[in-house]
Write an enzyme that holds these catalytic residues in place. Structure first.
Site, PDB file in Angstrom:
ATOM      1  N   ALA A 135       0.792  -1.236   0.000  1.00 44.98           N
ATOM      2  CA  ALA A 135       0.000   0.000   0.000  1.00 44.98           C
ATOM      3  C   ALA A 135       0.823   1.284   0.000  1.00 44.98           C
ATOM      4  O   ALA A 135       0.248   2.358   0.150  1.00 44.98           O
ATOM      5  CB  ALA A 135      -0.912   0.008   1.240  1.00 44.98           C
ATOM      6  N   PHE A 192       6.247  -3.161   3.312  1.00 47.40           N
ATOM      7  CA  PHE A 192       7.533  -3.521   3.901  1.00 47.40           C
ATOM      8  C   PHE A 192       8.483  -2.360   3.634  1.00 47.40           C
ATOM      9  O   PHE A 192       9.089  -2.275   2.573  1.00 47.40           O
ATOM     10  CB  PHE A 192       8.044  -4.813   3.271  1.00 47.40           C
ATOM     11  CG  PHE A 192       9.091  -5.525   4.097  1.00 47.40           C
ATOM     12  CD1 PHE A 192       9.406  -5.119   5.385  1.00 47.40           C
ATOM     13  CD2 PHE A 192       9.744  -6.634   3.589  1.00 47.40           C
ATOM     14  CE1 PHE A 192      10.356  -5.782   6.141  1.00 47.40           C
ATOM     15  CE2 PHE A 192      10.705  -7.318   4.336  1.00 47.40           C
ATOM     16  CZ  PHE A 192      11.004  -6.897   5.611  1.00 47.40           C
ATOM     17  N   ASP A 218       6.639  -8.318   6.493  1.00 51.63           N
ATOM     18  CA  ASP A 218       6.653  -9.234   5.354  1.00 51.63           C
ATOM     19  C   ASP A 218       5.247  -9.788   5.102  1.00 51.63           C
ATOM     20  O   ASP A 218       4.769 -10.655   5.830  1.00 51.63           O
ATOM     21  CB  ASP A 218       7.635 -10.369   5.634  1.00 51.63           C
ATOM     22  CG  ASP A 218       7.715 -11.386   4.503  1.00 51.63           C
ATOM     23  OD1 ASP A 218       7.080 -11.145   3.443  1.00 51.63           O
ATOM     24  OD2 ASP A 218       8.392 -12.411   4.683  1.00 51.63           O
ATOM     25  N   ALA A 219       4.605  -9.279   4.047  1.00 54.90           N
ATOM     26  CA  ALA A 219       3.223  -9.690   3.739  1.00 54.90           C
ATOM     27  C   ALA A 219       3.130 -11.160   3.358  1.00 54.90           C
ATOM     28  O   ALA A 219       2.033 -11.743   3.393  1.00 54.90           O
ATOM     29  CB  ALA A 219       2.662  -8.827   2.608  1.00 54.90           C
ATOM     30  N   TYR A 278       9.074  -8.896 -21.085  1.00 56.72           N
ATOM     31  CA  TYR A 278       7.988  -8.808 -20.122  1.00 56.72           C
ATOM     32  C   TYR A 278       6.961  -9.927 -20.319  1.00 56.72           C
ATOM     33  O   TYR A 278       6.993 -10.939 -19.641  1.00 56.72           O
ATOM     34  CB  TYR A 278       7.310  -7.426 -20.159  1.00 56.72           C
ATOM     35  CG  TYR A 278       6.530  -7.174 -18.892  1.00 56.72           C
ATOM     36  CD1 TYR A 278       7.094  -6.463 -17.840  1.00 56.72           C
ATOM     37  CD2 TYR A 278       5.266  -7.709 -18.716  1.00 56.72           C
ATOM     38  CE1 TYR A 278       6.408  -6.274 -16.651  1.00 56.72           C
ATOM     39  CE2 TYR A 278       4.562  -7.530 -17.530  1.00 56.72           C
ATOM     40  CZ  TYR A 278       5.143  -6.813 -16.505  1.00 56.72           C
ATOM     41  OH  TYR A 278       4.458  -6.641 -15.322  1.00 56.72           O
ATOM     42  N   VAL A 299       6.111   4.991 -14.689  1.00 57.24           N
ATOM     43  CA  VAL A 299       7.353   4.997 -13.932  1.00 57.24           C
ATOM     44  C   VAL A 299       7.029   4.597 -12.500  1.00 57.24           C
ATOM     45  O   VAL A 299       6.373   5.332 -11.769  1.00 57.24           O
ATOM     46  CB  VAL A 299       8.018   6.383 -13.961  1.00 57.24           C
ATOM     47  CG1 VAL A 299       9.338   6.345 -13.186  1.00 57.24           C
ATOM     48  CG2 VAL A 299       8.254   6.850 -15.385  1.00 57.24           C
ATOM     49  N   THR A 300       7.464   3.411 -12.114  1.00 56.22           N
ATOM     50  CA  THR A 300       7.353   2.955 -10.733  1.00 56.22           C
ATOM     51  C   THR A 300       8.710   2.380 -10.338  1.00 56.22           C
ATOM     52  O   THR A 300       9.586   2.156 -11.179  1.00 56.22           O
ATOM     53  CB  THR A 300       6.283   1.871 -10.576  1.00 56.22           C
ATOM     54  OG1 THR A 300       6.688   0.708 -11.323  1.00 56.22           O
ATOM     55  CG2 THR A 300       4.919   2.349 -11.080  1.00 56.22           C
TER      56      THR A 300
END
Length: 407
Positions: A64, A89, A126-127, A250, A289-290
């Site tokens: 999130a 995290f 840690d999910a 990808y 852009v991430t």
């Protein structure tokens, strides 16, 4: 959870400092708390300035703190009026390091949401672990009750299986044969060829274990067993398809194999959610852009060209615009609009034939010399810096700030 420290008081061991971006490759090792707050504030203002949305009211966002996950949380609260619990995290500040951008983003979001009267609680850890699932279930039960939307937006390089304890690592590689194409060094603007060797079968399998739908399933099962799924619950994960020019690295690469697994998982989860009249979806989002996309060879060059074309056409969107439009589509009433594979196609404007035709024509001509004309590398760099709270014209980056922001 401890309240956000609005006064940002100094704690022993933390001194005010001037924070500048320190970029290494595709990551920035510093983040600016005031700039990250500005980034969040702009996303909040976009949603608040848009038409209110119908939709979920009790939302769990797994992953999130940045990118699409952060935008999912902002749009849920300020678009649909939702209370949220968010998981991530991230790293707080230490004596010699700033906190991560996601930490500052979350502090800013929590502050804005709580000031507006919404529940905004977060867990850092840690999910993938059973411990985090248990902690999240307890927090959701206490603060939200039953949830009507679960967003799964995890981008991680590794995952430890909570049952076996084995750790798996994902790789960014083609499948079947080596792949050569153009890429760009975002720092200096040099366009060159990059060759990537194919993944082994073990690397493919490990990437699917990390980035596929296994953990998403575990989350839904855990919430179901805890009786925390509301009637009509929706769960959603994110994917990407993209154009032919990126497919080898990808969609037909190791990540694509993991995304295939994720998309198949949505179909299985829809069956699992039938007793709740619920549904699971994968939304295919636009290339942006991430922190995750910056690590993929070829993709930053494609994005810089895409940005130029879509900005000229007036169809460019960032994460928050995409998520607002996604929720608008998801909760429009009636069956959700999907393609023949059952995917929600939020990449529809990116994949328009005229946009991709321009990309194809420009790709053959792209070089270090032609990039300023054919691409928007400056726009890419600006968006990259924004991820870490830098590059905003109304933030004083020469001022001392306290890096120690509390959640």
């Amino acid at each position: 959870m401890e309240e956000h420290n609005a006064d940002n008081e100094l704690r022993e061991g933390f001194l005010p400092m001037i924070i500048k971006p320190k970029v290494r490759g595709f990551i920035c090792t510093t983040a600016h708390p005031v700039g990250c707050e500005e980034h969040v504030k702009r996303q909040v203002e976009y949603v608040k300035g848009s038409k209110p949305l119908q939709g979920a009211k009790k939302v769990l966002v797994i992953g999130a703190s940045t990118g699409y996950g952060l935008a999912s949380r902002i749009a849920a609260t300020f678009g649909m009026g939702a209370d949220t619990v968010g998981l991530f995290f991230e790293r707080p500040a230490s004596d010699d390091r700033t906190a991560t951008a996601g930490w500052y983003n979350t502090a800013a979001f929590e502050k804005a949401a709580r000031e507006a009267g919404y529940v905004a609680e977060s867990l850092n850890g840690d999910a993938f672990s059973n411990e985090m699932k248990e902690a999240a279930i307890n927090l959701v039960r206490e603060k939200l009750g039953k949830v009507d939307l679960i967003v799964y937006s995890i981008a991680s390089p590794r995952r430890t299986d909570p049952v076996t304890g084995e750790t798996y690592n994902s790789v960014l590689k083609p499948v079947g044969q080596a792949y050569t194409n153009k890429t760009v060094n975002v720092t200096n603007g040099v366009v060159s060829d990059v060759t990537l060797e194919p993944a082994s079968e073990d690397e493919i399998a490990q990437t699917i274990k990390v980035m596929g739908g296994e953990d998403w399933t575990l989350w839904i099962e855990a919430l179901a067993q805890a009786d925390l799924l509301a009637e009509g619950v929706t769960t959603m994960a994110y994917s990407y398809i993209g154009p032919e020019v990126t497919h080898a690295i990808y969609r037909r690469g190791t990540i694509g194999r993991a995304k295939d697994h994720l998309e198949n998982t949505a179909k299985l989860l829809t069956e699992r959610l039938k007793p709740y009249q619920g549904q699971a979806f994968v939304s295919v989002n636009k290339a942006l852009v991430t922190q995750a996309s910056s690590a993929i060879p070829v993709v930053p060059l494609y994005i810089s060209m895409l940005y130029k074309i879509m900005k000229e056409k007036g169809t460019h969107e960032g994460c928050i615009e995409q998520l607002y439009r996604l929720y608008e589509r998801l909760y429009a009433g009636g069956p959700v609009q999907t393609d023949e594979a059952g995917l929600i196609r939020m990449d529809d404007w990116e994949m328009e034939k005229d946009v991709q035709a321009e990309i194809d024509q420009a790709w053959a001509k792209i070089s270090t010399e032609t990039l300023p004309e054919l691409g928007d590398l400056e726009g890419y760099r600006q968006e990259f810096l924004h991820l870490f709270g830098f590059g905003f014209d109304n933030v004083d980056y020469e001022a001392d700030v306290n890096p120690n922001v509390q959640l």
